[in-house]
Design an enzyme around this catalytic site. Structure first.
Site, PDB file in Angstrom:
ATOM      1  N   HIS A 473       0.828  -1.205   0.000  1.00  0.00           N
ATOM      2  CA  HIS A 473       0.000   0.000   0.000  1.00  0.00           C
ATOM      3  C   HIS A 473       0.871   1.268   0.000  1.00  0.00           C
ATOM      4  CE1 HIS A 473      -3.381  -2.420   2.251  1.00  0.00           C
ATOM      5  NE2 HIS A 473      -3.280  -2.744   0.979  1.00  0.00           N
TER       6      HIS A 473
HETATM    7  C1  LIG Z   1      -0.139  -7.425  -4.500  1.00  0.00           C
HETATM    8  C2  LIG Z   1      -1.013  -6.264  -4.135  1.00  0.00           C
HETATM    9  C3  LIG Z   1      -2.144  -6.478  -3.341  1.00  0.00           C
HETATM   10  C4  LIG Z   1      -2.960  -5.397  -3.001  1.00  0.00           C
HETATM   11  N1  LIG Z   1      -4.159  -5.629  -2.379  1.00  0.00           N
HETATM   12  C5  LIG Z   1      -5.043  -4.615  -2.242  1.00  0.00           C
HETATM   13  C6  LIG Z   1      -6.373  -4.845  -1.804  1.00  0.00           C
HETATM   14  O1  LIG Z   1      -6.794  -5.991  -1.575  1.00  0.00           O
HETATM   15  N2  LIG Z   1      -7.209  -3.780  -1.666  1.00  0.00           N
HETATM   16  C7  LIG Z   1      -6.792  -2.510  -1.926  1.00  0.00           C
HETATM   17  O2  LIG Z   1      -7.582  -1.577  -1.762  1.00  0.00           O
HETATM   18  N3  LIG Z   1      -5.546  -2.249  -2.361  1.00  0.00           N
HETATM   19  C8  LIG Z   1      -4.674  -3.273  -2.561  1.00  0.00           C
HETATM   20  N4  LIG Z   1      -3.442  -3.027  -3.068  1.00  0.00           N
HETATM   21  C9  LIG Z   1      -3.046  -1.630  -3.311  1.00  0.00           C
HETATM   22  C10 LIG Z   1      -3.712  -1.003  -4.529  1.00  0.00           C
HETATM   23  O3  LIG Z   1      -3.844  -1.937  -5.566  1.00  0.00           O
HETATM   24  C11 LIG Z   1      -2.875   0.202  -4.974  1.00  0.00           C
HETATM   25  O4  LIG Z   1      -2.843   1.140  -3.911  1.00  0.00           O
HETATM   26  C12 LIG Z   1      -3.448   0.911  -6.189  1.00  0.00           C
HETATM   27  O5  LIG Z   1      -3.618   0.004  -7.242  1.00  0.00           O
HETATM   28  C13 LIG Z   1      -2.516   2.047  -6.598  1.00  0.00           C
HETATM   29  O6  LIG Z   1      -2.993   2.643  -7.767  1.00  0.00           O
HETATM   30  P1  LIG Z   1      -2.095   3.639  -8.598  1.00  0.00           P
HETATM   31  O7  LIG Z   1      -2.962   4.150  -9.690  1.00  0.00           O
HETATM   32  O8  LIG Z   1      -1.471   4.606  -7.675  1.00  0.00           O
HETATM   33  O9  LIG Z   1      -0.902   2.757  -9.170  1.00  0.00           O
HETATM   34  P2  LIG Z   1      -0.941   1.483 -10.107  1.00  0.00           P
HETATM   35  O10 LIG Z   1      -2.282   0.840 -10.098  1.00  0.00           O
HETATM   36  O11 LIG Z   1       0.221   0.646  -9.730  1.00  0.00           O
HETATM   37  O12 LIG Z   1      -0.742   2.086 -11.557  1.00  0.00           O
HETATM   38  C14 LIG Z   1       0.418   2.675 -12.054  1.00  0.00           C
HETATM   39  C15 LIG Z   1       0.496   2.335 -13.534  1.00  0.00           C
HETATM   40  O13 LIG Z   1       1.478   3.154 -14.151  1.00  0.00           O
HETATM   41  C16 LIG Z   1       2.250   2.358 -15.010  1.00  0.00           C
HETATM   42  N5  LIG Z   1       3.546   3.016 -15.148  1.00  0.00           N
HETATM   43  C17 LIG Z   1       4.455   3.240 -14.172  1.00  0.00           C
HETATM   44  N6  LIG Z   1       5.520   3.896 -14.668  1.00  0.00           N
HETATM   45  C18 LIG Z   1       5.270   4.108 -15.965  1.00  0.00           C
HETATM   46  C19 LIG Z   1       6.008   4.732 -17.000  1.00  0.00           C
HETATM   47  N7  LIG Z   1       7.204   5.269 -16.787  1.00  0.00           N
HETATM   48  N8  LIG Z   1       5.459   4.774 -18.249  1.00  0.00           N
HETATM   49  C20 LIG Z   1       4.238   4.226 -18.484  1.00  0.00           C
HETATM   50  N9  LIG Z   1       3.503   3.614 -17.538  1.00  0.00           N
HETATM   51  C21 LIG Z   1       4.008   3.557 -16.282  1.00  0.00           C
HETATM   52  C22 LIG Z   1       2.312   1.017 -14.301  1.00  0.00           C
HETATM   53  O14 LIG Z   1       2.698  -0.030 -15.148  1.00  0.00           O
HETATM   54  C23 LIG Z   1       0.908   0.890 -13.770  1.00  0.00           C
HETATM   55  O15 LIG Z   1       0.040   0.288 -14.696  1.00  0.00           O
HETATM   56  C24 LIG Z   1      -2.607  -4.079  -3.414  1.00  0.00           C
HETATM   57  C25 LIG Z   1      -1.482  -3.874  -4.210  1.00  0.00           C
HETATM   58  C26 LIG Z   1      -0.697  -4.953  -4.595  1.00  0.00           C
HETATM   59  C27 LIG Z   1       0.490  -4.715  -5.479  1.00  0.00           C
END
Ligand SMILES: Cc1cc2nc3c(=O)[nH]c(=O)nc-3n(C[C@H](O)[C@H](O)[C@H](O)COP(=O)(O)OP(=O)(O)OC[C@H]3O[C@@H](n4cnc5c(N)ncnc54)[C@H](O)[C@@H]3O)c2cc1C
Length: 540
Positions: A473
């Protein structure tokens, strides 16, 4: 160079929501860049498969933390989705928002417009909850939230145990009461994972004004005269550039958004100069303030074969697979979870600071059969997440090469507050399996084991250092607010620049007391109105 109104970097939890909402206006041209590929891994739709899925190298950034200074120099595995849907395509799919007071506290950091009353309408707008529309839930959004039934034998026993310990049962962790025990909802749809890619992106893929580029790794934010004008990226080995007439929006997650800012010279000036990156603006808070929910676990064997291990027998799994495929029901549609709690480690706290989970499978669990191979064994585990850690970690650059993974230090257990709270959490976890009926279901503790005394603080600390781990997280590395370390203003614009916003889990001024996916979706919902210049939804 192709030109768009908005370029969104990252098709993760936030990026897919933004792509949907911004491209709803056909006159607006949107480019969505994603470093990973399609979200068509066969196990991705199965909620049960999240743990092995989150370790699949092809759809993962495969980050590993630096040696942890207060946790025996251990390097913490750090899964992040590198695929459409981002981490929402590989996560545990638990739907949790955190406590209302968390959002209210963001005002103290100078984040205006983010109190719970102001964000609840956005949680609701995104949501299609199984309870239907109501004061606390949305009933018609794209983000489906389903009921989880829990294990027929173990769940009732865990609830009874919790009641015997004086914990209150609550049916809905997002209703009027937030403290107590019960079962979480899951972000699934008819038994399938409801990633943001499936729920927000798939329905709008055909829009002529939305271009989605996968396998597109953003290298650099293009900046001219204090304005972000586009993105330089690598697309399947070809260097490309795209121009943004209105805004570049980083939605690359809590590790990669600060990485991209720093690569563009936006970050701690001295450190950037040391790596040969010309600092454009000194933003010392970029990459600082890393937070997560550190977790510890205790494990107990069950002498009777009553756990999820039964479901993992090969022949049963095969039948469950058919059942799931045809009807979206059964063990594959859920999780081996027998209880969730949001509790206080001390009565004087204003809101829960401990998230508790009882699981009915071991972390070594795997499909087994007597004629083939052994399984993980019948165990019950109890985990405790510290929801309000005071330790702060960091994300820094390893080099000026955008392909190099950033350096991640969580700094777990650095703050005395966290060590003290974890000692309390440890006792709370153990107390659970000393009370009926839970104590009648288990044998002598396997981990940490009876040799470790509850009150031996030194030995408990040593266990904490050995066992504390991430819950995946990570947040707050591009925090909004008005303090010296704030990176963004309350509308998520990078301080001192025009045309550049960050919209993902890195923006929270402080981590909420609960899982981070639904809050990230909420942030993207609210940000989309800000970006399009719409008035915010009326506070509730
Ligand atoms: C294993 C795991 C279990 C989890 N379990 C839960 C749960 O049960 N419930 C819950 O609420 N949360 C859970 N979480 C946390 C939650 O999924 C994350 O907090 C949330 O997905 C974050 O969203 P985000 O948009 O910040 O990042 P992300 O969803 O990680 O998205 C970032 C995106 O940007 C892309 N990216 C990064 N750098 C670049 C670049 N330079 N160029 C192009 N693309 C790029 C990545 O590939 C990715 O697709 C979990 C996370 C993980 C990893």
């Amino acid at each position: 160079m192709d030109s768009f109104d908005y370029i969104i970097v990252g098709a993760g939890s936030a990026g897919c929501v933004l792509a949907n909402r911004l491209s709803a206006d056909p006159s607006v041209r949107v480019l969505l860049l994603e470093a990973g590929g399609k979200d068509d891994h066969p196990r991705m739709r199965m909620p049960l498969a999240w743990l092995p899925l989150s370790q699949e190298p092809e759809i993962n950034w495969n980050y590993v933390g630096e040696p942890e200074p207060h946790a025996n120099q251990r390097r913490i595995p750090t899964p992040r989705g590198k695929v459409l849907g981002g981490s929402s395509s590989i996560n545990g799919a638990m739907y949790v928002r955190g406590m209302p007071g968390d959002y209210d506290s963001w005002q103290d950091f100078g984040a205006k417009g983010w109190t719970y009353g102001e964000v609840l309408p956005y949680f609701k707008r995104s949501e299609n909850n199984w309870r239907g529309e109501g004061p606390y839930h949305g009933g018609s959004g794209p983000f489906t939230v389903s009921r989880f039934a829990g294990d027929e034998v173990i769940y009732p026993a865990m609830i009874e145990t919790a009641r015997n310990l004086g914990y209150r049962y609550i049916e809905d962790f997002h209703g009027a009461e937030n403290e107590g025990v019960g079962l979480p909802d899951f972000s699934t749809h008819r038994g399938r994972r409801a990633s943001t890619s499936k729920r927000f992106l798939d329905p709008v893929r055909q829009r002529a004004n939305l271009k989605i580029e996968i396998n597109a790794l953003a290298h650099r934010i293009l900046i001219e005269d204090g304005r972000a004008t586009g993105i330089a990226y690598d697309h399947n080995g070809t260097a490309k550039r795209a121009a943004a007439a209105r805004e570049v929006i980083l939605a690359s997650g809590a590790f990669n958004s600060p990485q991209l800012l720093m690569l563009a010279g936006l970050g701690p000036a001295d450190a950037l100069a040391g790596l040969g990156i010309e600092p454009l603006m000194n933003l010392p808070g970029v990459g600082k303030n890393l937070q997560d929910h550190p977790m510890i676990t205790a494990v107990y064997p069950t002498p009777r074969p009553i756990t999820f291990e039964n479901e993992l027998r090969l022949d049963r799994m095969a039948w469950s697979l058919v059942r799931w495929y045809l009807f979206g029901t059964g063990p594959i549609a859920g999780a081996p979870l027998a209880l969730q709690g949001f509790l206080k480690t001390r009565p004087d706290l204003d809101r829960p600071n401990l998230q508790l989970h009882v699981t009915t499978a071991s972390y070594l669990a795997r499909v087994w059969h007597p004629l083939w191979r052994k399984g993980g064994g019948h165990v019950l585990s109890i985990s405790g997440l510290l929801l309000n850690p005071e330790s702060r970690g960091s994300v820094t650059l390893r080099s000026s090469d955008p392909k190099d993974p950033p350096r991640i230090v969580y700094n777990y257990l650095a703050a005395e507050h966290d060590r003290t709270e974890f000692r309390r959490i440890f006792k709370i976890l153990r107390a659970f399996f000393r009370v009926t009926p839970a104590c009648e279901m288990v044998g002598p503790e396997i981990l940490p084991g009876p040799q470790l005394g509850d009150d031996d603080d030194e030995a408990v600390d040593s266990y904490l250092r050995e066992i504390v781990t991430s819950t995946a997280h990570p947040t707050s590395t591009c925090a909004m607010g008005d303090g010296p370390d704030a990176v963004l203003d309350s509308e998520l614009r990078v301080h001192g620049l025009t045309g550049l916003r960050v919209v993902d889990a890195s923006v929270f001024p402080v981590i909420m007391r609960g899982n981070t996916n639904a809050p990230t979706v909420m942030v993207a919902e609210k940000a989309s109105d800000m970006i399009l210049g719409k008035p915010p939804l009326a506070p509730t």
